[in-house]
Motif scaffolding. Sequence first.
Motif, PDB file in Angstrom:
ATOM      1  N   GLU A 145       0.834  -1.194   0.000  1.00 60.83           N
ATOM      2  CA  GLU A 145       0.000   0.000   0.000  1.00 60.83           C
ATOM      3  C   GLU A 145       0.878   1.256   0.000  1.00 60.83           C
ATOM      4  O   GLU A 145       1.896   1.333   0.682  1.00 60.83           O
ATOM      5  N   GLY A 146       0.495   2.221  -0.825  1.00 60.31           N
ATOM      6  CA  GLY A 146       1.144   3.524  -0.791  1.00 60.31           C
ATOM      7  C   GLY A 146       2.293   3.723  -1.750  1.00 60.31           C
ATOM      8  O   GLY A 146       2.925   4.783  -1.721  1.00 60.31           O
ATOM      9  N   ILE A 147       2.597   2.728  -2.588  1.00 59.33           N
ATOM     10  CA  ILE A 147       3.635   2.943  -3.596  1.00 59.33           C
ATOM     11  C   ILE A 147       3.123   2.518  -4.973  1.00 59.33           C
ATOM     12  O   ILE A 147       2.256   1.658  -5.096  1.00 59.33           O
ATOM     13  N   GLU A 148       3.684   3.161  -5.971  1.00 61.71           N
ATOM     14  CA  GLU A 148       3.430   2.822  -7.373  1.00 61.71           C
ATOM     15  C   GLU A 148       4.788   2.708  -8.054  1.00 61.71           C
ATOM     16  O   GLU A 148       5.797   3.197  -7.532  1.00 61.71           O
ATOM     17  N   ALA A 149       4.821   2.081  -9.224  1.00 62.31           N
ATOM     18  CA  ALA A 149       6.094   1.860  -9.907  1.00 62.31           C
ATOM     19  C   ALA A 149       5.979   2.064 -11.411  1.00 62.31           C
ATOM     20  O   ALA A 149       4.920   1.816 -12.002  1.00 62.31           O
ATOM     21  N   ILE A 150       7.092   2.510 -11.987  1.00 62.51           N
ATOM     22  CA  ILE A 150       7.262   2.597 -13.435  1.00 62.51           C
ATOM     23  C   ILE A 150       8.560   1.875 -13.757  1.00 62.51           C
ATOM     24  O   ILE A 150       9.606   2.207 -13.208  1.00 62.51           O
ATOM     25  N   LEU A 151       8.487   0.889 -14.634  1.00 65.58           N
ATOM     26  CA  LEU A 151       9.655   0.129 -15.049  1.00 65.58           C
ATOM     27  C   LEU A 151       9.926   0.401 -16.518  1.00 65.58           C
ATOM     28  O   LEU A 151       8.989   0.442 -17.322  1.00 65.58           O
ATOM     29  N   ILE A 152      11.192   0.571 -16.846  1.00 64.65           N
ATOM     30  CA  ILE A 152      11.602   0.712 -18.241  1.00 64.65           C
ATOM     31  C   ILE A 152      12.740  -0.279 -18.467  1.00 64.65           C
ATOM     32  O   ILE A 152      13.755  -0.237 -17.755  1.00 64.65           O
ATOM     33  N   ASP A 153      12.573  -1.167 -19.439  1.00 65.74           N
ATOM     34  CA  ASP A 153      13.632  -2.135 -19.702  1.00 65.74           C
ATOM     35  C   ASP A 153      14.644  -1.568 -20.703  1.00 65.74           C
ATOM     36  O   ASP A 153      14.471  -0.468 -21.227  1.00 65.74           O
ATOM     37  N   LYS A 154      15.701  -2.310 -20.941  1.00 66.56           N
ATOM     38  CA  LYS A 154      16.779  -1.852 -21.820  1.00 66.56           C
ATOM     39  C   LYS A 154      16.317  -1.624 -23.252  1.00 66.56           C
ATOM     40  O   LYS A 154      16.940  -0.868 -23.992  1.00 66.56           O
ATOM     41  N   ASP A 155      15.217  -2.276 -23.648  1.00 64.93           N
ATOM     42  CA  ASP A 155      14.665  -2.086 -24.994  1.00 64.93           C
ATOM     43  C   ASP A 155      13.703  -0.907 -25.068  1.00 64.93           C
ATOM     44  O   ASP A 155      13.128  -0.644 -26.124  1.00 64.93           O
ATOM     45  N   GLY A 156      13.485  -0.226 -23.937  1.00 62.88           N
ATOM     46  CA  GLY A 156      12.609   0.941 -23.913  1.00 62.88           C
ATOM     47  C   GLY A 156      11.151   0.647 -23.640  1.00 62.88           C
ATOM     48  O   GLY A 156      10.313   1.534 -23.718  1.00 62.88           O
ATOM     49  N   HIS A 157      10.826  -0.614 -23.295  1.00 65.94           N
ATOM     50  CA  HIS A 157       9.446  -0.960 -22.968  1.00 65.94           C
ATOM     51  C   HIS A 157       9.092  -0.427 -21.583  1.00 65.94           C
ATOM     52  O   HIS A 157       9.870  -0.573 -20.647  1.00 65.94           O
ATOM     53  N   LEU A 158       7.909   0.137 -21.475  1.00 66.10           N
ATOM     54  CA  LEU A 158       7.439   0.778 -20.256  1.00 66.10           C
ATOM     55  C   LEU A 158       6.332  -0.046 -19.622  1.00 66.10           C
ATOM     56  O   LEU A 158       5.442  -0.529 -20.334  1.00 66.10           O
ATOM     57  N   ALA A 159       6.397  -0.220 -18.297  1.00 60.93           N
ATOM     58  CA  ALA A 159       5.326  -0.902 -17.556  1.00 60.93           C
ATOM     59  C   ALA A 159       5.026  -0.068 -16.325  1.00 60.93           C
ATOM     60  O   ALA A 159       5.938   0.442 -15.674  1.00 60.93           O
ATOM     61  N   CYS A 160       3.728   0.078 -16.016  1.00 59.63           N
ATOM     62  CA  CYS A 160       3.307   0.878 -14.874  1.00 59.63           C
ATOM     63  C   CYS A 160       2.404   0.062 -13.968  1.00 59.63           C
ATOM     64  O   CYS A 160       1.590  -0.729 -14.451  1.00 59.63           O
ATOM     65  N   SER A 161       2.510   0.290 -12.670  1.00 59.15           N
ATOM     66  CA  SER A 161       1.597  -0.345 -11.737  1.00 59.15           C
ATOM     67  C   SER A 161       0.199   0.230 -11.906  1.00 59.15           C
ATOM     68  O   SER A 161       0.009   1.261 -12.549  1.00 59.15           O
TER      69      SER A 161
END
Length: 166
Positions: A145-161
Amino acid sequence: MKIDLGCLAKGYSADKVADFLKDNGVTSALINLGGNILTIGNNQSKDGRPWQIGIQDPNHTRGNHLMILSVTGKSVVTSGIYERHLEINGKDYHHIFDSETGYPIETDLASLTIISDRSVDGEIWTTRLFGERSASIMWQVENIEGIEAILIDKDGHLACSSGIQR
């Protein structure tokens, strides 16, 4: 090379600066400690709108963003392997170490951003999660609870919580 307290000191310091400012009546501020941003209130210079925080595209020069976050009273902490690194004999060495080997973490991630209320929490979770598989990071973030995330891989793909508005 050197080892510093960047993984916690910046977050702790940002929170202390914010506490000091709030205790002295400040209702709107942006604290930027490089990879660690903490906002107080809204951006008063922009008619009270939320602060706009760019998420750097790790595959392009500084200032090229993959997305812009609108935040109010939040911390945005990013850890990545794309700025502080060096190349020796064709091998790239970044600054995020594996605690078991002492060598840079082997990962497909280029950056991990945590959005939280306290900056020290963002520092703790970027440090704790960086290097894990993307699916594992997302599963953990969705269950904290209380956190969100943004991930970017080496190929530039973006994923968000799930709590990140696109």
